[in-house]
Enzyme design. Structure first.
Site, PDB file in Angstrom:
ATOM      1  N   ARG A  11       0.819  -1.203   0.000  1.00  0.00           N
ATOM      2  CA  ARG A  11       0.000   0.000   0.000  1.00  0.00           C
ATOM      3  C   ARG A  11       0.860   1.264   0.000  1.00  0.00           C
ATOM      4  O   ARG A  11       0.555   2.238  -0.688  1.00  0.00           O
ATOM      5  CB  ARG A  11      -0.914  -0.007   1.226  1.00  0.00           C
ATOM      6  CG  ARG A  11      -2.047   0.985   1.140  1.00  0.00           C
ATOM      7  CD  ARG A  11      -2.883   0.964   2.409  1.00  0.00           C
ATOM      8  NE  ARG A  11      -3.593   2.221   2.533  1.00  0.00           N
ATOM      9  CZ  ARG A  11      -4.840   2.410   2.122  1.00  0.00           C
ATOM     10  NH1 ARG A  11      -5.520   1.430   1.576  1.00  0.00           N
ATOM     11  NH2 ARG A  11      -5.416   3.601   2.255  1.00  0.00           N
ATOM     12  N   ALA A  52       5.665 -22.250   2.967  1.00  0.00           N
ATOM     13  CA  ALA A  52       5.975 -23.675   2.873  1.00  0.00           C
ATOM     14  C   ALA A  52       4.746 -24.544   2.623  1.00  0.00           C
ATOM     15  O   ALA A  52       4.853 -25.620   2.036  1.00  0.00           O
ATOM     16  CB  ALA A  52       6.684 -24.136   4.146  1.00  0.00           C
ATOM     17  N   CYS A 107      -6.198 -20.597  14.675  1.00  0.00           N
ATOM     18  CA  CYS A 107      -7.179 -20.532  15.761  1.00  0.00           C
ATOM     19  C   CYS A 107      -8.477 -21.232  15.393  1.00  0.00           C
ATOM     20  O   CYS A 107      -9.280 -21.559  16.253  1.00  0.00           O
ATOM     21  CB  CYS A 107      -7.519 -19.090  16.122  1.00  0.00           C
ATOM     22  SG  CYS A 107      -6.165 -17.945  15.937  1.00  0.00           S
ATOM     23  N   ASP A 120       4.707 -14.863  15.489  1.00  0.00           N
ATOM     24  CA  ASP A 120       4.979 -15.750  16.622  1.00  0.00           C
ATOM     25  C   ASP A 120       6.452 -16.093  16.792  1.00  0.00           C
ATOM     26  O   ASP A 120       6.853 -16.623  17.828  1.00  0.00           O
ATOM     27  CB  ASP A 120       4.220 -17.074  16.456  1.00  0.00           C
ATOM     28  CG  ASP A 120       2.712 -16.886  16.512  1.00  0.00           C
ATOM     29  OD1 ASP A 120       2.255 -15.734  16.694  1.00  0.00           O
ATOM     30  OD2 ASP A 120       1.994 -17.886  16.380  1.00  0.00           O
TER      31      ASP A 120
END
Lengths: 438, 438
Positions: A22, A34, A43, A274
């Site tokens: 953007r 992958a 989740c 993460d």
């Protein structure tokens, strides 16, 4: 032309690419993923196992095709990065089209997390709930079994227990802690949810798994052995830093260390998601939170900075929310013992209130714990278990904790009152008032 | 012995008395209440009319007897204060036991609000939804009618429309504004709820009532005349300051002016609740908010100060939440036009999102508007209309607005994510992001 390479097309990677696109419409952007999925949502796996939806494509916010066509982001799925040469700024990858190399001006590492594993003798019936790309085959196997063990009573273990009992499976849950969700909740509220789950599930608490045998059909713990049809291991996740751990500086949490701009110790290399370390806003110390909203925002910040619009990530307060059947379970900030460990002098109040005005039908119990620091009067943490309107109260406390609200600041938050879904003295305010008056 | 006299036993009055009692166990406390109810909840009347409960005692959090016996607060119900002599510190009252006088060391004025009235020729079928003590007879009358007009499309008008249509009444709603709830919501979200209500109710918008005739059976407006069985007037409330308006300083809003300690211009006279002026935290200017949570906290602050524990009331942000059938409607802070009037340069974003993850069944639309100041980047207001989890998001925005969060501060609030009840990019964050990126 400038080029951005992104390793990992999950939440953080696609958020970073989209933001950079953007801000720099001309930049070349290439994403290596992958698996077959991008912008996917791990989740959702427990709800897929529960059977609440059947289309695995729904795990993706957008398809690879969408990114390629609408955002001009060159997404390469089923393509694994095998090597990074940080000095030459080259990424090596391998996919269905063979080996390839890609030079970059900016690199984003967003390789996510990976499940912690347990030693097992054979593994045809040992399951890890981790990547949506494996959800279909995982579900097929689980649905074919009758008695299933879950090892681990954290959020994922509880969500798996909900999913499997809803499918009428017989569930045995083995957990090291003395109550479920002990890394999220203190004992008062942890007990509430442990009691609830014990009605549906055979619980083994304070029990440690030594080994999994017979490919997942036999579990040996420090207190006994259990024969089951299969075993889900849900003992937590860790940062997936295999690709860079010897090359890029890691933090004390084991995740990649970054500055406020999400930059690693290489100026042009960012890390988000993460696999990335953060700072706990309450303690000011390194912290690691593997949740999707944080990953998305880290990616957004990395993408903004790469796009030339400087932005800082402020850190985390570890907001968590999950559910078990009729119960919502939320928490934010520090637990009481954790607060002590970090040198605070926590005071707390735990109350059980109602979710609706006394005259309004259908009120449910709601349990609230608030933790504050006796010296600074700052709110350190909040935990809520109840059947209605848990999420928003936790969000409010997240805002309060992020900006250092005192007990009195929080008491005066002008919370809305509607008899159908709240109380004139909100349960959160009642808990705060109890701390004030004690 | 010190003596506290409280005029009005509603939320603020009983909150002040209870707090003072706790801090000064020896103090003499006397409460004069004109009706038969104390610590009563006017917010419940629409739900009583709807028939969701039948016991009028449920309007009271505690009974007069409870306060007398458990808190040693001398509650005198059905006893109206007729006169205050501020120089001699004497209150004169009249009740079933005749006239009485009571000297005080501290006085709390908590006389609440009263409904604004319309001129009417006869009034046997003109109704005001105001005091729980009249709820039983009000409901009896309304239930006996078929076609009922509601004048006023604010919160109370909308709640009355919900109650009456649930009772299968034919409802005509006449409102001066161009859309419903125009004092609470800007047009974007106001239209959403107006469209919804127009499916159940005959709406007359932009229409002004001139007169009510035939005791409530005929309504004359600037555009027509309507024959109905009865008329509810819900055009707003005003501070009930009849008893003191020539004696105690009022503010520009018409409510009693107080300092941060809830003290009037008489040092020993406090004011709390709907009869009391406050300060809008966003503008720093006088403001008036007649809602129960604010009244309760004002009372708590007054009681704390009388009890010798100094406490300041920080002001208000005008949090409101109501519902119409499946829709929850919340707002906080300034509306966009109001923001301009106060000299801000508002920028805003309005979005329509979903309440659940795309793969989770049962997602509903949720509409969010966020308003910020272009110069300071501070959040000025938020409005949300949706079917799930509206309240908590408004509470979070209330916290943010009270403490001057900027657009970016709010973007980074670590909101919880649970696929069953939220989105990984929360609709509030999506609206904020839109302001950031525009």
């Amino acid at each position: 032309m400038e080029k951005l390479v992104v390793i990992g097309g999950g939440a953080a990677g696609m958020s970073a690419s989209s933001r950079a696109r953007r801000l720099k419409p001309q930049m070349e952007i290439e994403v290596f993923e992958a698996t077959k999925m991008v912008s996917h949502a791990p989740c959702g796996i427990p709800y897929f196992i529960e059977g609440l939806f059947d289309d695995e494509n729904l795990f993706m916010t957008y398809t690879p095709q969408f990114f390629i066509e609408n955002r001009k982001i060159n997404v390469r799925i089923n393509t694994r990065v095998t090597e990074i040469d940080l000095s030459s700024r080259v990424v090596y990858a391998e996919g269905k089209d063979g080996k390839m190399k890609s030079e970059y001006d900016y690199l984003v590492i967003s390789t996510g997390s990976k499940p912690k594993r347990l030693p097992s003798e054979g593994n045809d019936r040992v399951f890890y709930i981790h990547h949506p790309a494996e959800a279909v085959s995982l579900r097929q196997k689980l649905w074919s079994l009758n008695t299933i063990a879950i090892i681990g009573g954290g959020i994922l273990g509880v969500e798996a227990a909900e999913a499997l009992t809803q499918r009428d499976k017989k569930v045995l849950l083995i957990h090291r802690g003395e109550y479920l969700l002990n890394k999220s909740l203190d004992q008062e509220l942890g007990k509430v949810i442990t009691d609830r789950i014990s009605r549906d599930v055979e619980l083994r608490l304070g029990e440690k798994v030594i080994e999994i045998k017979q490919g997942g059909r036999l579990i040996i713990t420090d207190k006994g052995k259990y024969e089951v049809d299969g075993t889900i291991v849900a003992i937590g996740v860790e940062p997936n830093v295999d690709l860079v751990k010897d090359k890029i500086q890691l933090g004390t949490t084991g995740a990649i260390k970054v500055d406020e701009y999400m930059r690693t110790n290489y100026r042009e290399v960012y890390s988000a998601g993460d696999n990335t370390e953060s700072v706990n806003i309450v303690t000011g110390k390194p912290y690691w939170v593997p949740f999707a909203p944080v990953a998305n925002k880290m990616g957004y910040v990395a993408g903004s900075n790469i796009g030339g619009e400087p932005m800082k990530f402020p850190g985390v307060v570890n907001t968590q929310i999950t559910k078990y059947k009729e119960y919502y379970i939320g928490r934010v900030g520090l637990q009481e013992e954790e607060a002590k460990k970090y040198g605070f002098h926590p005071v707390s109040a735990t109350i059980t209130g109602k979710t609706r005005a006394r005259y309004y039908p259908g009120a449910k119990d709601i349990h609230v714990k608030v933790i504050a620091d006796e010296e600074t009067k700052r709110i350190l943490g909040a935990q809520i278990v109840g059947e209605e309107e848990v999420l928003g109260r936790i969000d409010m406390m997240a805002a309060a904790i992020m900006k250092g609200f005192t007990i009195e600041d929080t008491f005066f938050i002008e919370m809305g009152y509607l008899p159908a879904i709240s109380r004139v003295w909100d349960p959160v305010i009642v808990a705060i008032r109890k701390i004030m008056e004690d």
